[in-house]
Design a protein around this motif. Structure first.
Motif, PDB file in Angstrom:
ATOM      1  N   GLU A   1       0.830  -1.207   0.000  1.00 55.09           N
ATOM      2  CA  GLU A   1       0.000   0.000   0.000  1.00 55.09           C
ATOM      3  C   GLU A   1       0.865   1.257   0.000  1.00 55.09           C
ATOM      4  O   GLU A   1       0.568   2.231  -0.695  1.00 55.09           O
ATOM      5  CB  GLU A   1      -0.923   0.004   1.220  1.00 55.09           C
ATOM      6  CG  GLU A   1      -2.107  -0.950   1.107  1.00 55.09           C
ATOM      7  CD  GLU A   1      -3.000  -0.892   2.330  1.00 55.09           C
ATOM      8  OE1 GLU A   1      -2.572  -0.303   3.357  1.00 55.09           O
ATOM      9  OE2 GLU A   1      -4.121  -1.414   2.278  1.00 55.09           O
TER      10      GLU A   1
ATOM     11  N   GLN B   1      -3.613  -5.328  -7.437  1.00 57.34           N
ATOM     12  CA  GLN B   1      -4.362  -4.117  -7.121  1.00 57.34           C
ATOM     13  C   GLN B   1      -3.714  -2.893  -7.755  1.00 57.34           C
ATOM     14  O   GLN B   1      -4.370  -1.883  -7.979  1.00 57.34           O
ATOM     15  CB  GLN B   1      -4.453  -3.936  -5.607  1.00 57.34           C
ATOM     16  CG  GLN B   1      -5.254  -5.025  -4.906  1.00 57.34           C
ATOM     17  CD  GLN B   1      -5.210  -4.882  -3.394  1.00 57.34           C
ATOM     18  OE1 GLN B   1      -4.768  -3.871  -2.868  1.00 57.34           O
ATOM     19  NE2 GLN B   1      -5.658  -5.899  -2.692  1.00 57.34           N
TER      20      GLN B   1
ATOM     21  N   SER C   1     -13.420   4.291   0.160  1.00 54.34           N
ATOM     22  CA  SER C   1     -12.323   3.344  -0.086  1.00 54.34           C
ATOM     23  C   SER C   1     -12.849   2.058  -0.703  1.00 54.34           C
ATOM     24  O   SER C   1     -12.205   1.455  -1.570  1.00 54.34           O
ATOM     25  CB  SER C   1     -11.579   3.052   1.223  1.00 54.34           C
ATOM     26  OG  SER C   1     -12.464   2.516   2.198  1.00 54.34           O
TER      27      SER C   1
ATOM     28  N   GLN D   1     -11.933   0.144  -4.453  1.00 55.26           N
ATOM     29  CA  GLN D   1     -11.478  -1.241  -4.518  1.00 55.26           C
ATOM     30  C   GLN D   1     -12.389  -2.127  -5.356  1.00 55.26           C
ATOM     31  O   GLN D   1     -12.004  -3.243  -5.704  1.00 55.26           O
ATOM     32  CB  GLN D   1     -11.381  -1.805  -3.099  1.00 55.26           C
ATOM     33  CG  GLN D   1     -10.337  -1.124  -2.228  1.00 55.26           C
ATOM     34  CD  GLN D   1     -10.480  -1.470  -0.762  1.00 55.26           C
ATOM     35  OE1 GLN D   1     -11.256  -2.351  -0.391  1.00 55.26           O
ATOM     36  NE2 GLN D   1      -9.752  -0.769   0.096  1.00 55.26           N
TER      37      GLN D   1
END
Length: 645
Positions: free
Chosen positions: A310, A373, A570, A574
């Motif tokens: 992240e 991601q 958030s 995602q």
């Protein structure tokens, strides 16, 4: 317990009983008694012990309810509490602390954090039409009173910054030392709250991340520990989280300062933890009888790796530091971890044990899912000669476990479908993949069917759908070329699609399309209800989440809408279903109104590319009416602009 403390503690416990009727005068009397006990302390040690006991007793949910009052907040006891914590912060920075110091340090910080978070919504007062201006001024005055303004003063923040820069970034302590517990707690508090000066903490937190202790925290994570210790949590979670959420105004400067250090640490972190993190023993997988897709729960090692990734993603999204990530072979140019995962997958597919050198296939896929991601990683997977084909083998082989291998493979394929043109072309050319996706689209498979529909939409159907729409919109005289998504500039369509907004309820057109994540359905339903009850707007609102299953239905609804309200959080960023809708609205150049539903969330990556240049509405739950009024104003302004055209 000290005899002098027995009476006030008994008062706290009595007043905190749920069935007790308590007035403000009762609470003030209790606080007066507690303050008297403090003032009568024989010495500093005795005073710290007394304050520790008081803080411990007050840190209960029932006590916090009693203290959630703007008049109670101004009691002198809380001024004393704040000054004591500042004194202990200074002492902790420069000289060793006694046992009584540490106990008071822990309990005072715990009470202050709970007071600020439990009562962080500002006090409000009702108003009526005849006295709007008067009551508004009164509300603003009350809103200035909060525990955050009482405790998190300029002096407090400077002392917190000093202990970060002068102590924790330079000195080492045992993993469960009180400093990591308290400073980590206070840093989390500052991350959560909006109306404080975060800038004073940015450089000290960067110092902590640039120190050797960040890397050392990863080196000390043991496979057998179920959770990380306070020291590890401070360096690898709390500090990076503060930077990701609270350094936006200096994002370029901060990312450049951290880039070389974090990339340099990455090689050692992944080399140490990748082989173990890929073992399925570290993963706790959720299953159910219906074979519902669930994400695996990571163990301490994989969770820690996720936090590092992240931070890497946050730095990589900054334009000035991105060059460090895309120079060379892969985004993580210091480490062939992605290739290693491919090699593991290749070898395990031919091994009955589904393991290669002790690393299991399900673990490799879990790691790839975390990596995918990142949009740059999506393209690396797509561009790799074996990337798509290996994932297809994992997804289609019926002999492999559905929950731990097939489902993660499908989720990675969906992630990769949002890659660039080369990636989508390779997926489209994979006949096995596309044939099975078309099969899933035509059968009633509630588990994989929606995922298959979204992959098919991104790889094949979206460009065709847009091309057909453009053909219908353009006249034969102006139609020269069909839409080719692969050759479009950022997938933008240069065409004036605007029309007069519908004035009749019989029209099949909409004023507004609401795009949201299902976890935010409650507040979005509230927005929808307010809009429709006014009888001024026609709204497209997908209550049953049909658009997540049928992308064509989503696209048709957006085509019939002039404005798209993106209610993001958030979870929205995602979600690939949400991304599908937002990117389609952007490609079709709809007027987009971004609405941030999460006070702590700042959009990055693909979502930031869509909303960054637009006026964003920040939803304040404590003042929803103000956010709603802002939304109405934006809708009406866009309507006027469209009708003028």
């Amino acid at each position: 317990m000290d005899l002098r403390l027995q009476q006030p503690v008994a008062i706290i416990q009595r007043l905190c009983k749920p069935a007790t009727n308590v007035t403000t005068a009762n609470v003030n009397g209790m606080l007066d008694d507690l303050l008297t006990c403090l003032n009568n302390a024989q010495n500093q040690t005795d005073g710290l012990h007394t304050l520790t006991t008081i803080c411990y007793e007050l840190t209960s949910i029932n006590a916090l309810k009693l203290l959630d009052n703007e008049h109670i907040m101004q009691h002198e006891l809380f001024i004393t509490l704040g000054r004591t914590l500042e004194m202990l912060l200074t002492k902790a920075t420069f000289i060793p602390m006694t046992k009584h110091d540490e106990q008071c340090f822990y309990e005072t910080s715990n009470l202050i954090a709970n007071l600020c978070l439990y009562t962080k919504k500002p006090a409000t007062c009702s108003c009526n039409d005849a006295h709007d201006e008067l009551n508004l001024n009164y509300e603003q005055a009350i809103n200035e009173i909060s525990y955050a303004t009482i405790f998190l003063t300029k002096s407090f923040l400077n002392k917190l910054a000093r202990i970060l820069s002068d102590d924790l970034s330079a000195n080492d302590y045992e993993p469960y030392h009180v400093k990591y517990k308290v400073i980590g707690r206070l840093l989390c508090l500052c991350t959560e709250l909006n109306n404080i000066n975060h800038s004073v903490l940015i450089d000290p937190v960067v110092q902590c991340l640039r120190s050797d202790y960040y890397l050392h925290a990863y080196k000390t994570i043991d496979l057998r520990q179920p959770i990380i210790n306070p020291k590890q949590r401070f360096f690898i979670y709390q500090c990076p989280r503060f930077i990701r959420l609270r350094s936006n105004e200096r994002s370029d400067e901060v990312s450049n300062s951290l880039c070389d250090f974090v990339l340099g640490y990455s090689q050692q972190i992944f080399e140490q933890h990748l082989p173990i993190a890929l073992e399925s023993k570290v993963i706790a997988t959720q299953t159910n009888k219906k074979k519902k897709i669930f994400k695996s729960k990571p163990g301490a090692k994989l969770q820690a790796l996720g936090w590092h990734i992240e931070l890497l993603n946050h730095i990589a999204l900054t334009p000035t530091s991105r060059i460090h990530f895309i120079t060379g072979m892969l985004v993580f140019s210091y480490l062939p971890d992605l290739i290693a995962a491919y090699e593991i997958t290749k070898n395990t597919l031919h091994d009955r044990s589904l393991a290669y050198n002790g690393v299991k296939l399900d673990g490799a896929l879990t790691y790839l899912e975390v990596m995918a991601q990142n949009d740059l990683i999506k393209n690396e997977i797509g561009h790799d000669d074996d990337g798509i084909s290996l994932l297809v083998k994992c997804a289609l082989d019926q002999h492999l476990d559905f929950e731990t291998i097939q489902c993660p493979a499908w989720r990675i394929i969906e992630a990769v479908s949002f890659g660039d043109e080369i990636t989508c072309k390779k997926m489209s050319d994979d006949n096995k993949l596309m044939d099975y996706i078309k099969y899933l689209s035509n059968v009633d498979d509630s588990t994989l069917g929606p995922t298959a529909n979204r992959i098919r939409w991104k790889v094949e159907d979206e460009n065709k759908f847009i091309s057909d729409k453009i053909k219908k919109e353009l006249t034969p005289a102006t139609l020269t070329n069909s839409y080719d998504g692969n050759n479009s500039n950022n997938h933008q369509i240069s065409f004036n699609y605007n029309w007069d907004l519908p004035s009749s309820k019989t029209s099949d057109m909409f004023d507004l399309f609401i795009s949201y994540h299902h976890s935010d359905k409650d507040i979005c339903s509230q927005i929808y209800g307010r809009l429709t009850s006014s009888n001024f707007y026609r709204i497209s609102f997908d209550r049953e989440h049909v658009h997540e299953i049928l992308p064509n239905a989503m696209a048709e609804a957006i085509e019939k809408s002039s404005i798209v309200l993106i209610c993001f959080s958030s979870k929205y960023q995602q979600s690939y279903a949400c991304r599908m809708a937002a990117e389609y609205a952007d490609k079709r150049q709809r007027s987009i109104i971004p609405m941030n539903l999460d006070e702590l969330y700042c959009p990055t990556g693909w979502l930031n590319n869509i909303v960054a240049s637009k006026q964003c509405i920040n939803v304040m739950k404590s003042n929803f009416n103000s956010s709603y009024a802002n939304l109405i104003q934006q809708i009406d302004n866009i309507k006027k602009q469209i009708n003028i055209k």
